[in-house]
Design an enzyme around this catalytic site. Structure first.
Site, short mmCIF file in Angstrom:
data_model
loop_
_atom_site.label_atom_id
_atom_site.label_comp_id
_atom_site.label_asym_id
_atom_site.label_seq_id
_atom_site.Cartn_x
_atom_site.Cartn_y
_atom_site.Cartn_z
N GLY A 172 0.79 -1.23 0.10
CA GLY A 172 -0.07 -0.02 0.07
C GLY A 172 0.89 1.07 0.09
N CYS A 213 -8.18 22.43 17.97
CA CYS A 213 -8.08 22.57 19.31
C CYS A 213 -7.18 21.01 20.19
CB CYS A 213 -9.36 22.86 20.11
SG CYS A 213 -10.02 24.19 18.95
N GLU A 214 -6.29 20.76 19.68
CA GLU A 214 -5.30 19.57 20.46
C GLU A 214 -3.93 19.98 20.56
OE1 GLU A 214 -6.65 16.60 21.26
OE2 GLU A 214 -8.74 16.93 20.72
C1 LIG Z 1 -2.43 -2.34 5.88
C2 LIG Z 1 -2.17 -3.79 5.19
C3 LIG Z 1 -1.38 -3.84 4.02
C4 LIG Z 1 -0.82 -2.78 3.46
O1 LIG Z 1 0.36 -2.18 4.27
P1 LIG Z 1 1.36 -1.23 3.93
O2 LIG Z 1 2.37 -1.03 4.91
O3 LIG Z 1 0.76 0.06 3.32
O4 LIG Z 1 2.10 -1.98 2.43
C5 LIG Z 1 -1.46 -5.12 3.37
N1 LIG Z 1 -2.10 -6.21 3.89
C6 LIG Z 1 -2.83 -6.12 5.01
C7 LIG Z 1 -3.37 -7.20 5.46
C8 LIG Z 1 -2.87 -4.69 5.77
O5 LIG Z 1 -3.86 -4.91 6.84
#
Ligand SMILES: *Cc1c(COP(=O)(O)O)cnc(C)c1O
Length: 416
Positions: free
Chosen positions: A275, A343-344
């Site tokens: 991701g 406000c934090e």
């Molecule tokens: C969050 C997540 C990802 C992606 O993680 P990254 O660090 O953004 O690459 C992939 N698989 C699962 C099951 C996740 O929870």
């Protein structure tokens, strides 16, 4: 190569000046580079060309449908954690048979919807989920494709909130219970075993944890082979880190080479779920200085973006580089805490940054493409910001700024 560079003294995303975007669409806003997103996904995909594989982008990192569409056009698979994410993928043109469904809390209605859509695989995170999924599939008179997420108990050396592969974490089936869970899966009439998976955490900047996790998964694969339980795919999850503050994460191609070498089996399909590595450095958050408040003790630059727009600094102590959009300035340099209007005390984007600032200056908060907009909230009744995708010389508004009316949408007063 970064797609965010200075040209003629102004920071650009690909061929477009960020000052121009701020001028047209206002601030704060997220700006993404299509080329940066594509290049990152393609680096994974190309490194895997001699291996059966599927690169499933983890939707939770950035789920704007234009981002998903750009990746779907390349042939990407998707890793989802909710039915909302599945709908986004389908509406963005993603193929259901390239979707894997992760997450510890899948509801019955979510299982039904995903079965109806015909997803590639459920990444099942507990025995109770497996039993429920079997029941739901039985009611629908079909078979659910499953992979069990095992917890290899390796230390990813990352922030505790984003470490998921330790035995104390809520994720996955404990390593020592994995064989029994697979025996159960093979006995259940309405699930079909497709794979095995793990995901050990996020923002991991060395290769050892990935390799250790894969070695442990391969141990299980061997053990299960004795029981005649075999797999079409092995899913290693996501987690490859990016450069926020001078970290030197492994190159995507080195990460893949290491995995392929350890895997040593081109006939099993390798699934990965990156991701952050795909979108993290492909986006910036553009913001404007509202006030400079200076005292003997502290200098604050109060900007129009806040923790509700980008929560990583507050939530994980995340560090983001902050740069001026106009490269040079006659203002005096000072060390500023760059903070928002919320406000934090936790509402900051960066602390102790040497910057030359004046009221009205535009700043870019770097590496904000992952876990930025997707984690945004309406805290302090702040509308969620505009998202822009730059493609070469063109600017696309891929999400309009929320309006005040939209902010209260669905709320109502009592009748008396
Ligand atoms: C969050 C997540 C990802 C992606 O993680 P990254 O660090 O953004 O690459 C992939 N698989 C699962 C099951 C996740 O929870």
């Amino acid at each position: 190569m970064s797609q965010f560079n200075y040209q003629d003294g102004l920071l650009h995303a690909e061929g477009v000046s960020l000052a121009e975007i701020a001028n047209q669409y206002g601030t704060p806003c997220y700006v993404y580079s299509r080329k940066a997103i594509e290049n990152s996904w393609l680096e994974f995909d190309r490194a895997l060309r001699n291996q059966k594989h599927l690169v499933c982008y983890a939707v939770k990192a950035n789920s704007n449908i234009a981002v998903l569409n750009v990746l779907a056009k390349l042939g990407a698979g998707f890793d989802i954690v909710s039915i909302g994410e599945m709908e986004r993928v389908l509406r963005a043109g993603g193929r259901p048979d390239k979707i894997v469904f992760s997450g510890v809390g899948k509801r019955k209605d979510e299982m039904k919807a995903a079965l109806r859509a015909g997803i590639k695989c459920f990444n099942v995170e507990s025995v109770n989920e497996l039993i429920r999924l079997n029941e739901v599939a039985e009611e629908m008179h079909i078979h659910a494709p499953v992979s069990l997420r095992v917890n290899p108990d390796v230390d990813a050396n990352t922030h505790p909130y984003i470490a998921t592969g330790l035995k104390d974490n809520k994720f996955g089936i404990a390593f020592e219970h994995a064989v029994a869970a697979y025996e159960l899966a093979s006995a259940l009439a309405h699930v079909t075993i497709k794979g095995i998976d793990c995901h050990i955490g996020s923002q991991i900047t060395t290769l050892e944890p990935f390799n250790d996790a894969l070695l442990k998964v391969l141990e299980l694969v061997e053990e299960l082979k004795q029981l005649e339980i075999t797999f079409e795919h092995i899913d290693l999850g996501g987690g490859l880190g990016i450069n926020y503050e001078g970290e030197q994460p492994p190159a995507r191609s080195d990460y893949i080479q290491t995995i392929i070498k350890t895997l040593n089996d081109v006939n099993v399909e390798l699934v990965i779920e990156p991701g952050r590595s795909i979108v993290g450095n492909a986006g910036v958050l553009l913001t404007q200085v509202e006030y400079l408040n200076k005292s003997e003790h502290h200098n604050f630059a109060i900007v129009d973006a806040a923790m509700n727009d980008l929560i990583r600094p507050a939530l994980y102590d995340g560090w983001h580089d902050i740069k001026r959009v106009e490269e040079t300035s006659n203002a005096e340099e000072a060390n500023y805490d760059v903070v928002g209007p919320v406000c934090e005390t936790g509402d900051f984007l960066g602390k102790d940054r040497a910057l030359r600032l004046d009221h009205g200056d535009l700043l870019a908060v770097f590496s904000a493409g992952a876990y930025g907009f997707t984690m945004a909230s309406n805290y302090n009744s702040r509308p969620r910001v505009t998202e822009i995708m730059v493609d070469g010389e063109s600017i696309h508004e891929i999400r309009k700024r929320e309006t005040i009316d939209e902010l209260m949408n669905g709320e109502s007063l009592l009748p008396k």
